[in-house]
Structures are given as structure tokens and as C-alpha cells.
Design a protein around this motif. Structure first.
Motif, short mmCIF file in Angstrom:
data_model
loop_
_atom_site.label_atom_id
_atom_site.label_comp_id
_atom_site.label_asym_id
_atom_site.label_seq_id
_atom_site.Cartn_x
_atom_site.Cartn_y
_atom_site.Cartn_z
N VAL A 283 29.57 51.13 35.87
CA VAL A 283 30.52 50.01 35.73
C VAL A 283 31.09 49.62 37.09
O VAL A 283 31.23 48.43 37.40
CB VAL A 283 31.63 50.38 34.73
CG1 VAL A 283 32.74 49.31 34.74
CG2 VAL A 283 31.06 50.54 33.33
N GLU A 284 31.41 50.60 37.91
CA GLU A 284 31.94 50.29 39.25
C GLU A 284 30.94 49.46 40.05
O GLU A 284 31.30 48.47 40.71
CB GLU A 284 32.23 51.59 40.01
CG GLU A 284 32.71 51.36 41.45
CD GLU A 284 32.69 52.62 42.29
OE1 GLU A 284 32.84 52.49 43.52
OE2 GLU A 284 32.50 53.72 41.73
N ILE A 285 29.66 49.83 40.00
CA ILE A 285 28.64 49.10 40.74
C ILE A 285 28.46 47.70 40.19
O ILE A 285 28.39 46.71 40.94
CB ILE A 285 27.31 49.88 40.71
CG1 ILE A 285 27.42 51.16 41.55
CG2 ILE A 285 26.16 49.01 41.23
CD1 ILE A 285 26.24 52.08 41.43
N LEU A 286 28.43 47.56 38.87
CA LEU A 286 28.25 46.24 38.28
C LEU A 286 29.43 45.32 38.58
O LEU A 286 29.25 44.12 38.82
CB LEU A 286 28.03 46.36 36.77
CG LEU A 286 26.72 47.05 36.34
CD1 LEU A 286 26.65 47.16 34.82
CD2 LEU A 286 25.51 46.30 36.88
N LYS A 287 30.62 45.86 38.56
CA LYS A 287 31.80 45.05 38.91
C LYS A 287 31.73 44.57 40.35
O LYS A 287 32.05 43.42 40.66
CB LYS A 287 33.07 45.87 38.68
CG LYS A 287 33.44 46.05 37.21
CD LYS A 287 34.54 47.07 37.02
CE LYS A 287 35.84 46.65 37.70
NZ LYS A 287 36.92 47.63 37.43
N ALA A 288 31.26 45.46 41.25
CA ALA A 288 31.15 45.06 42.66
C ALA A 288 30.08 43.99 42.84
O ALA A 288 30.27 43.02 43.59
CB ALA A 288 30.83 46.28 43.51
N LEU A 289 28.97 44.13 42.14
CA LEU A 289 27.92 43.12 42.24
C LEU A 289 28.37 41.79 41.66
O LEU A 289 27.98 40.71 42.15
CB LEU A 289 26.66 43.61 41.51
CG LEU A 289 25.91 44.78 42.16
CD1 LEU A 289 24.77 45.25 41.26
CD2 LEU A 289 25.37 44.39 43.54
N ALA A 290 29.21 41.84 40.63
CA ALA A 290 29.72 40.60 40.03
C ALA A 290 30.57 39.82 41.00
O ALA A 290 30.76 38.60 40.83
CB ALA A 290 30.52 40.93 38.78
N GLY A 291 31.07 40.48 42.03
CA GLY A 291 31.87 39.79 43.04
C GLY A 291 31.04 39.00 44.03
O GLY A 291 31.59 38.22 44.82
N LEU A 292 29.71 39.18 44.01
CA LEU A 292 28.83 38.39 44.86
C LEU A 292 28.46 37.10 44.14
O LEU A 292 28.66 36.96 42.94
CB LEU A 292 27.56 39.18 45.19
CG LEU A 292 27.73 40.56 45.83
CD1 LEU A 292 26.37 41.23 46.01
CD2 LEU A 292 28.46 40.46 47.16
N ASP A 293 27.91 36.17 44.86
CA ASP A 293 27.47 34.91 44.25
C ASP A 293 26.07 35.09 43.68
O ASP A 293 25.09 34.50 44.14
CB ASP A 293 27.50 33.78 45.29
CG ASP A 293 27.25 32.42 44.66
OD1 ASP A 293 27.51 32.29 43.45
OD2 ASP A 293 26.77 31.52 45.37
N VAL A 294 26.00 35.93 42.65
CA VAL A 294 24.71 36.28 42.04
C VAL A 294 24.87 36.36 40.52
O VAL A 294 25.98 36.35 39.99
CB VAL A 294 24.19 37.65 42.55
CG1 VAL A 294 23.97 37.62 44.05
CG2 VAL A 294 25.13 38.79 42.15
#
Length: 456
Positions: A283-294
Motif C-alpha cells: 500500500v505504501e508503494i502504491l500510494k507513492a506511485l499514485a502521486g506521479l502523473d501515471v
């Protein structure tokens, strides 16, 4: 028409690796069967292959569930003697390798091979295959092949740490013997040879003498380009990796081109099915990736719980789609970057589609596979301890913006496509089979009118 027998202990991911080559033999008109323990039969038949159940199911899953110390070894990078496969030969200790074999043979190799070997030998003596193809841990395949006179070879499912460590052990044991070490052990190896002693006893039950062919085969079909290999004298036959994802359905949403660059995220099957679960904070990794424009597509066991936790954190499905399963062969071509666990099948599939990769590798073979990707400039690798959400997002951002990663991914794909496809490799493998056949040992299963050996 030749008879080809694929052999493996019941492990689904290993079967998936074998399926493309098995299908290639069948498509060329040869008779193909897959022998494994009863547990794996449904997966074999779902792949459209003929299954032959042999013996009884092994207890690896129960062992890993009940014994955390074995689970941590099997799922981590500390698995003597194989954890030193990448160490230069002059720095290796024979004592360390010997102790590692003494530890791993009982709880891994004996555990998965002993339940199937007797019926497997019986099958081979009755059916008389021309070629036996075995995965590197199913030594019973080599014993059964020798018992019936068939040629035999291994099919890799990762970097060949089995072969590399075995060659180093034999080299160091010979040096110790030449220096006047005490005699003993299988084949006269001073101080003992746990793998050779066990295999010698196993093979001896069927009138087969021990030699090193029982440990590494008469040849080895290798599914990744040469830069991934350790240095050995083994006869490697290049065969291009082929994709098989199991029973798969391509979802409708995957037909549509993503609005933003798509980042794929998967951590494979074994972490949940065989081991203790994921070693990174999903979940931590997915939340961080969600902060990118992707746009992130995550294929994870336990998807419903992950979705609920993300929604509770305010991360919407427009940024992160979490599914229980998405066929990687369909997902990978739509991605700009793939984040994964370094598994062989994931790396093979992603590489075929020239997608830059970030591997969060923990298991020893995954670490070496990930380094191979990095050596091409096709991605980068992080150890699990470094895989925070912030660090993963940083590396993904680099791969999205620096063109060198896409160039490296294209180089890797070009090297894979230069390898013979499974269908192209079949004639060469049959030629090797013809060259390596031997007379069978005493055969109580032989019928009065046995077939003539098929020609290739």
C-alpha cells in the motif's frame, strides 16, 4: 515421431515455464506427456497437455508453513550453498559448499523427489520416452531417464545457480583430493558429497550409477540470453523464453489506451502461495506511485483488501487499479514501466515487450535476474530493504523520463528475439536426444513386444 516427457515436482510456476516448449514439441507432431505429483495435474491439463500423475504430493508447502526458518531461507537470499553462486571461484570454501548441500538436500531435494521417483522410473521403463526434460530441482527426472535409456536435459527457470555451484564444488573437491585430503563420500569426494551421496543411493535403487550427469543433465536448455548466465562449462542450448500465464481472460478495460503512462505492479504467485506473504509495503508503494502523473495497474493476491485500504487513504481507482489477476502478457505491452519482484516469468515476459523494469528482488535467483536486466540498462533493481514508497516512486520517475532505459529495454528484447523460438529449438533438442541415448538398466516393466525407439 518421438516421445517427450517433461518432469517436475509439483510447483505451478515451474510448470508455466515448461508449457511453451512442451507445446512446441506437440505442435511438431511428437507425443508429449508431463509427469508430476497429483497436486499439479489440474494445472497441466488446463494448459492443454497430457498429465501423468506419479507418486504422492510433496510436503514443501506444509514445511514452509510450519517452519519459519525454512520459509525465510527459501524466500530470501541466504540459501547455502547457492547464495555464493556469484562469488569468484578463488574465494569459495569447499567446507561452506559441503555444509550447504548437507543442509539443503534433506529439506528440499529429498522432500520433493523421493515421493515421485519410484513411479516415475516405472513410467519411463513402461512408456520409453526418447527425451526427458526436467526442471533443475527434480533430479528424479535424470534418474528415470538413465533407468530407461532416454536422453535427458534440464530446462532452466532462472539463472543456473544449481549448475554453477555444483561445478565449483566438484572443482574444489578435486583440488582437495589432489592435495592429499582424506578419501570418502560419493565418487571418492574427500570429506563427503551430500548431493552425490543422496543421488547415488537414489539412482542405485534402479541400477543406475552416479555421475555428474545426474546433477546437471546431458545438456541444459536456457531461456534467457547469455549475459544472464554464470560462467560454467555446461552445454547450454539457447531457447527463447515463451509466455504462458495460465488460464487467462483479457479484460475489456485493457483494450483502451491509457490516458497517462501506465505503470504495472506485480509481486508474483510464490510470495503468497508458498511463502509468508509480501516483503514490501504494498500500500505504501502504491500510494507513492499514485502521486506521479501515471496510471497504476496492480495485479495482487488479496486485491479486495488492498483496494479498501487505498480508498480509505483517499487514493482513487482512476489512479490505481488493483486486480486479483491480470495476464501479464496482455498487461506488459500497455505499460511504460513494470515494477515487480524479479521473478523469472515476469522478467521474461516484460523483456519480450521492451518495457523498462524496476525489480524489488529478495530471493537469490531474483536478485541475479534483476542484475541481468540492470546490466542491459533496461531497468534497475532495489533490495527489499530499500524499497520504500518514496524510493520506488523516484526510480519509476527516472525510468519514465530518461530515454536510456527504453533503449536498454530494446537491446534486451533484441537479444531475446535473436534466440531460437521453442518451435525452432525442437529439431536441435531432438538431435541431442538421438546423440545421448543409452541402453536401459534392467527393466521389470518391459512388455514382450516393446516399441522400436522412435527416430528423430
Amino acid at each position: 515421431m518421438s516421445r517427450i516427457l517433461f518432469v517436475l515436482y509439483a510447483e505451478k510456476t515451474h510448470l508455466f515455464i515448461q508449457v511453451p516448449l512442451a507445446r512446441a514439441f506437440a505442435a511438431a507432431g511428437h507425443e508429449v506427456r508431463v509427469a508430476s505429483q497429483p497436486e499439479l495435474v489440474p494445472e497441466i491439463t488446463r494448459a492443454g497437455l497430457t498429465a501423468v500423475p506419479v507418486g504422492r504430493d510433496h510436503g514443501m508447502g506444509r514445511l514452509l508453513a510450519l517452519r519459519p526458518e525454512f520459509r525465510s531461507r527459501f524466500g530470501g537470499s541466504d540459501l547455502p550453498p547457492f547464495d555464493v553462486a556469484d562469488v569468484p571461484g578463488e574465494l569459495l570454501s569447499l567446507g561452506y559448499l559441503r555444509a550447504g548441500y548437507a543442509d539443503v538436500v534433506p529439506w528440499w531435494f529429498r522432500l520433493v523427489n523421493e515421493p515421485l521417483v519410484d513411479e516415475l522410473v516405472g513410467l519411463c521403463r513402461w512408456w520409453e520416452p526418447d527425451l526427458v526434460v526436467w526442471e533443475p530441482g527434480t533430479f528424479a527426472g535424470a534418474v528415470a531417464a538413465r533407468a530407461c535409456g532416454a536422453a535427458h536435459g534440464r530446462l532452466t527457470w532462472g539463472v543456473d545457480f544449481f549448475g554453477r555451484v555444483r561445478e565449483q564444488f566438484v572443482r574444489l573437491a578435486a583440488a582437495e583430493s589432489a592435495a592429499g585430503g582424506s578419501s570418502g563420500g560419493s565418487g571418492g569426494v574427500p570429506g563427503g558429497d551430500p548431493l552425490g551421496e543422496w543421488l547415488g543411493e537414489l539412482a542405485g535403487r534402479y541400477g543406475v550409477g552416479f555421475d555428474e550427469e545426474l546433477t546437471t543433465g546431458q545438456f541444459t536448455a536456457d531461456l534467457l540470453p547469455a549475459p544472464f548466465r554464470f560462467e560454467t562449462s555446461i552445454d547450454y542450448v539457447p531457447v527463447r523464453y515463451g509466455t504462458y500465464n495460465g488460464v487467462s481472460v483479457v479484460p475489456r478495460w485493457l483494450w483502451e489506451a491509457p490516458v497517462r503512462p501506465r505503470v504495472g505492479f506485480t509481486l508474483g504467485l510464490s510470495a503468497v502461495e508458498r511463502l509468508a506473504g509480501y516483503s514490501v509495503s504494498v500500500v505504501e508503494i502504491l500510494k507513492a506511485l499514485a502521486g506521479l502523473d501515471v496510471e497504476v495497474v496492480a495485479a495482487l493476491s488479496g486485491a479486495e483488501g488492498v483496494r479498501a485500504e487505498l480508498e480509505g487513504s483517499g487514493v482513487g481507482a482512476d489512479r490505481v487499479r488493483v486486480e486479483e489477476f491480470v495476464p501479464l502478457a496482455a498487461l506488459a505491452p500497455t505499460c511504460a514501466v513494470m515494477v515487480h519482484h524479479g521473478g523469472f516469468g515476469t522478467i521474461g515476459t516484460t523483456s519480450l515487450h521492451a518495457v523498462p523494469q524496476l525489480a524489488l528482488a529478495e530471493q537469490l535467483d531474483a536478485i541475479w535476474l534483476a542484475r541481468g536486466v540492470t546490466s542491459y540498462g533496461a531497468g534497475t533493481d532495489l533490495r527489499v530493504a530499500e524499497a520504500t514508497g518514496e524510493r520506488v516512486a523516484h526510480e519509476v520517475r527516472r525510468m519514465l523520463t530518461e530515454t536510456s532505459y527504453a533503449e536498454g529495454a530494446r537491446r534486451l528484447r533484441a537479444d531475446m528475439l535473436a534466440m531460437p523460438a521453442p518451435a525452432e529449438a525442437v529439431p536441435h533438442l531432438l538431435h541431442l536426444a538421438e546423440r545421448h541415448r543409452r541402453p536401459p538398466t534392467a527393466n521389470p516393466y518391459r512388455a514382450p513386444n516393446t516399441r522400436r525407439k522412435a527416430t528423430t
